[in-house]
Motif scaffolding. Structure first.
Motif, PDB file in Angstrom:
ATOM      1  N   GLU A   1      -8.505   2.815  16.199  1.00 29.53           N
ATOM      2  CA  GLU A   1      -9.373   3.062  14.922  1.00 29.53           C
ATOM      3  C   GLU A   1     -10.679   2.094  15.026  1.00 29.53           C
ATOM      4  O   GLU A   1     -10.667   1.097  15.493  1.00 29.53           O
ATOM      5  CB  GLU A   1      -8.687   2.594  13.811  1.00 29.53           C
ATOM      6  CG  GLU A   1      -9.343   2.676  12.412  1.00 29.53           C
ATOM      7  CD  GLU A   1      -8.952   2.506  11.271  1.00 29.53           C
ATOM      8  OE1 GLU A   1      -9.175   2.896  10.140  1.00 29.53           O
ATOM      9  OE2 GLU A   1      -7.921   1.762  11.197  1.00 29.53           O
TER      10      GLU A   1
ATOM     11  N   GLY B   1     -12.027  -0.163   8.046  1.00 31.20           N
ATOM     12  CA  GLY B   1     -10.579   0.218   8.615  1.00 31.20           C
ATOM     13  C   GLY B   1      -9.868   1.022   7.365  1.00 31.20           C
ATOM     14  O   GLY B   1      -9.993   0.659   6.123  1.00 31.20           O
ATOM     15  N   THR B   2      -8.654   1.580   7.730  1.00 34.89           N
ATOM     16  CA  THR B   2      -7.819   2.282   6.909  1.00 34.89           C
ATOM     17  C   THR B   2      -6.975   1.313   6.172  1.00 34.89           C
ATOM     18  O   THR B   2      -6.887   1.312   4.889  1.00 34.89           O
ATOM     19  CB  THR B   2      -7.309   3.363   7.694  1.00 34.89           C
ATOM     20  OG1 THR B   2      -8.010   4.387   8.460  1.00 34.89           O
ATOM     21  CG2 THR B   2      -6.064   4.015   6.601  1.00 34.89           C
ATOM     22  N   GLY B   3      -6.328   0.376   6.707  1.00 36.00           N
ATOM     23  CA  GLY B   3      -5.430  -0.562   5.782  1.00 36.00           C
ATOM     24  C   GLY B   3      -6.436  -1.303   4.838  1.00 36.00           C
ATOM     25  O   GLY B   3      -5.906  -1.176   3.582  1.00 36.00           O
ATOM     26  N   GLN B   4      -6.932  -2.221   5.061  1.00 35.61           N
ATOM     27  CA  GLN B   4      -7.968  -2.947   4.127  1.00 35.61           C
ATOM     28  C   GLN B   4      -8.853  -1.864   3.576  1.00 35.61           C
ATOM     29  O   GLN B   4      -8.881  -2.222   2.220  1.00 35.61           O
ATOM     30  CB  GLN B   4      -8.752  -4.006   4.931  1.00 35.61           C
ATOM     31  CG  GLN B   4      -7.818  -5.305   5.043  1.00 35.61           C
ATOM     32  CD  GLN B   4      -7.354  -5.830   3.806  1.00 35.61           C
ATOM     33  OE1 GLN B   4      -7.836  -6.155   2.984  1.00 35.61           O
ATOM     34  NE2 GLN B   4      -6.166  -6.167   4.044  1.00 35.61           N
ATOM     35  N   GLY B   5      -9.395  -0.959   4.162  1.00 35.49           N
ATOM     36  CA  GLY B   5     -10.132  -0.065   3.144  1.00 35.49           C
ATOM     37  C   GLY B   5      -9.267   0.615   2.074  1.00 35.49           C
ATOM     38  O   GLY B   5      -9.989   0.749   0.726  1.00 35.49           O
ATOM     39  N   THR B   6      -8.248   1.120   2.080  1.00 36.58           N
ATOM     40  CA  THR B   6      -7.352   1.671   1.217  1.00 36.58           C
ATOM     41  C   THR B   6      -7.013   0.534  -0.126  1.00 36.58           C
ATOM     42  O   THR B   6      -7.090   0.961  -1.099  1.00 36.58           O
ATOM     43  CB  THR B   6      -5.971   2.376   1.480  1.00 36.58           C
ATOM     44  OG1 THR B   6      -6.405   3.258   2.893  1.00 36.58           O
ATOM     45  CG2 THR B   6      -5.184   2.997   0.709  1.00 36.58           C
TER      46      THR B   6
ATOM     47  N   ILE C   1     -15.698   3.521   2.426  1.00 37.16           N
ATOM     48  CA  ILE C   1     -15.013   2.057   2.689  1.00 37.16           C
ATOM     49  C   ILE C   1     -14.252   1.897   3.840  1.00 37.16           C
ATOM     50  O   ILE C   1     -14.386   1.027   4.622  1.00 37.16           O
ATOM     51  CB  ILE C   1     -14.320   1.737   1.408  1.00 37.16           C
ATOM     52  CG1 ILE C   1     -14.946   1.697  -0.022  1.00 37.16           C
ATOM     53  CG2 ILE C   1     -13.277   0.629   1.445  1.00 37.16           C
ATOM     54  CD1 ILE C   1     -14.334   1.816  -1.113  1.00 37.16           C
ATOM     55  N   THR C   2     -13.274   2.950   4.163  1.00 37.85           N
ATOM     56  CA  THR C   2     -12.515   2.749   5.183  1.00 37.85           C
ATOM     57  C   THR C   2     -13.303   3.019   6.548  1.00 37.85           C
ATOM     58  O   THR C   2     -12.980   2.398   7.590  1.00 37.85           O
ATOM     59  CB  THR C   2     -11.424   4.009   5.239  1.00 37.85           C
ATOM     60  OG1 THR C   2     -12.004   5.127   4.981  1.00 37.85           O
ATOM     61  CG2 THR C   2     -10.556   3.938   3.977  1.00 37.85           C
TER      62      THR C   2
ATOM     63  N   LEU D   1     -13.888   6.491  -0.719  1.00 36.56           N
ATOM     64  CA  LEU D   1     -13.002   6.017   0.286  1.00 36.56           C
ATOM     65  C   LEU D   1     -13.418   6.004   1.687  1.00 36.56           C
ATOM     66  O   LEU D   1     -13.150   5.200   2.516  1.00 36.56           O
ATOM     67  CB  LEU D   1     -11.645   6.765  -0.173  1.00 36.56           C
ATOM     68  CG  LEU D   1     -10.508   6.472   0.986  1.00 36.56           C
ATOM     69  CD1 LEU D   1     -10.244   5.004   0.717  1.00 36.56           C
ATOM     70  CD2 LEU D   1      -9.101   7.418   0.521  1.00 36.56           C
TER      71      LEU D   1
END
Length: 340
Positions: free
Chosen positions: A205, A237-242, A232-233, A229
């Motif tokens: 990623e 990144g996807t994990g912390q962004g979500t 942000i992601t 979203l």
């Protein structure tokens, strides 16, 4: 054996001592920790000028110089250009030469830098008097642009491995902007204690959470307080962004700050911890001097830790000299002085 690590705050006095002792020091970390910012802060505090060389972008002639086309004369050495980006030999004040991404440089460039670090010279070039040498690079296992560092060059440095520290980052964010630009980010990191640095070198990623990427998101949110979203992601990144996007959604569904300003004694108080953290960010983001009476009335209804968090962010927005002359703030500070 595990590598001993230091926080940015612990690294700073060690770097300062290395400067005073004329001991070159090498900083290692995962990407995004802020190594260059640490060097810049220490250099400024020491009252020195800073010269930065992005080593990974250099070729050997950039440092050793290029031949100048002149008339050839017997018994005279060839004329060379001065090394690029290096301080003038006659620079009059104490300085720091910062060799950033040194282990990303080609081997011949690292060989040239060895002379500079070890002896303070490069062919006919000499570093100015009282010029400290500091280098930085990413760790090999972080999949950064790295190349093996020659043993003699490694052995010339003191090596410090730096890890992110949430409490220190929050203190820096309060002083340096993120808390003012994006109070929700500041309050989120009080709620989520493991979200500052989330880096998996095996992941493909592009984005990941780091002090640098959270700072980037705070700058973006100063322009767009309700980022998508994707934005942000795409930054953290996807994990912390979500997770952060979910936190922002909770904040958006809370009673608006205007309700608190209009009716602080009856405005609803959320029960969930995440919502309490979010309401603190919302209130701080909307707070102006004229709102302090209402905010203090509302904060008196919250658990003390949330009241203190909200006031911390407000203190980053409103200068202490102004706050100290507001009766509502002085009343709140007197009541909660045990927290400080």
């Amino acid at each position: 054996m595990d590598t001993i690590t230091v926080t940015p705050q612990q690294a700073a006095p060690i770097i300062r001592d290395c400067i005073d002792a004329d001991q070159p020091v090498m900083l290692w970390s995962a990407p995004g920790i802020g190594k260059s910012a640490i060097v810049e802060q220490v250099t400024k505090a020491a009252g020195r000028d800073m010269f930065t060389v992005l080593a990974h972008l250099k070729e050997a002639p950039d440092l050793s110089g290029y031949l100048v086309m002149t008339e050839c004369r017997r018994d005279e050495p060839p004329v060379m250009t001065a090394p690029a980006d290096l301080p003038a030999t006659t620079h009059p004040t104490p300085s720091v030469l910062f060799l950033d991404e040194i282990n990303g440089a080609p081997q011949d460039v690292q060989g040239s830098l060895y002379q500079l670090v070890q002896f303070g010279r490069l062919n006919n070039y000499r570093l100015p008097k009282d010029c400290a040498r500091i280098a930085a690079g990413n760790r090999t296992n972080d999949r950064g642009v790295t190349k093996p560092m020659p043993t003699p060059l490694r052995n010339r440095f003191m090596h410090l491995t730096i890890e992110a520290d949430r409490e220190q980052w929050l203190a820096w964010a309060m002083q340096s902007g993120p808390a003012q630009r994006a109070p929700l980010i500041y309050s989120y990191h009080h709620f989520e204690r493991n979200g500052l640095m989330v880096f998996d070198p095996k992941s493909d990623e592009a984005a990941f959470a780091s002090p640098r990427s959270w700072e980037a998101l705070s700058r973006y949110m100063a322009v767009n307080a309700s980022p998508s979203l994707a934005a942000i992601t795409g930054t953290i990144g996807t994990g912390q962004g979500t997770a952060f996007a979910g936190f922002c959604k909770v904040a958006a569904e809370l009673p608006p700050a205007e309700m608190v300003f209009f009716s602080p004694d009856t405005a609803p108080i959320p029960r969930e911890p995440s919502a309490l953290f979010a309401v603190c960010g919302n209130l701080a983001a909307a707070c102006e001097v004229q709102h302090m009476d209402a905010i203090v009335q509302y904060l008196d209804r919250l658990p003390d830790e949330y009241s203190a968090l909200c006031m911390d962010i407000i203190r980053a927005k409103i200068t202490p000299a102004v706050l100290m002359h507001l009766p509502a703030f002085t009343k709140w500070a007197q009541k909660h002085k045990y927290l400080f």
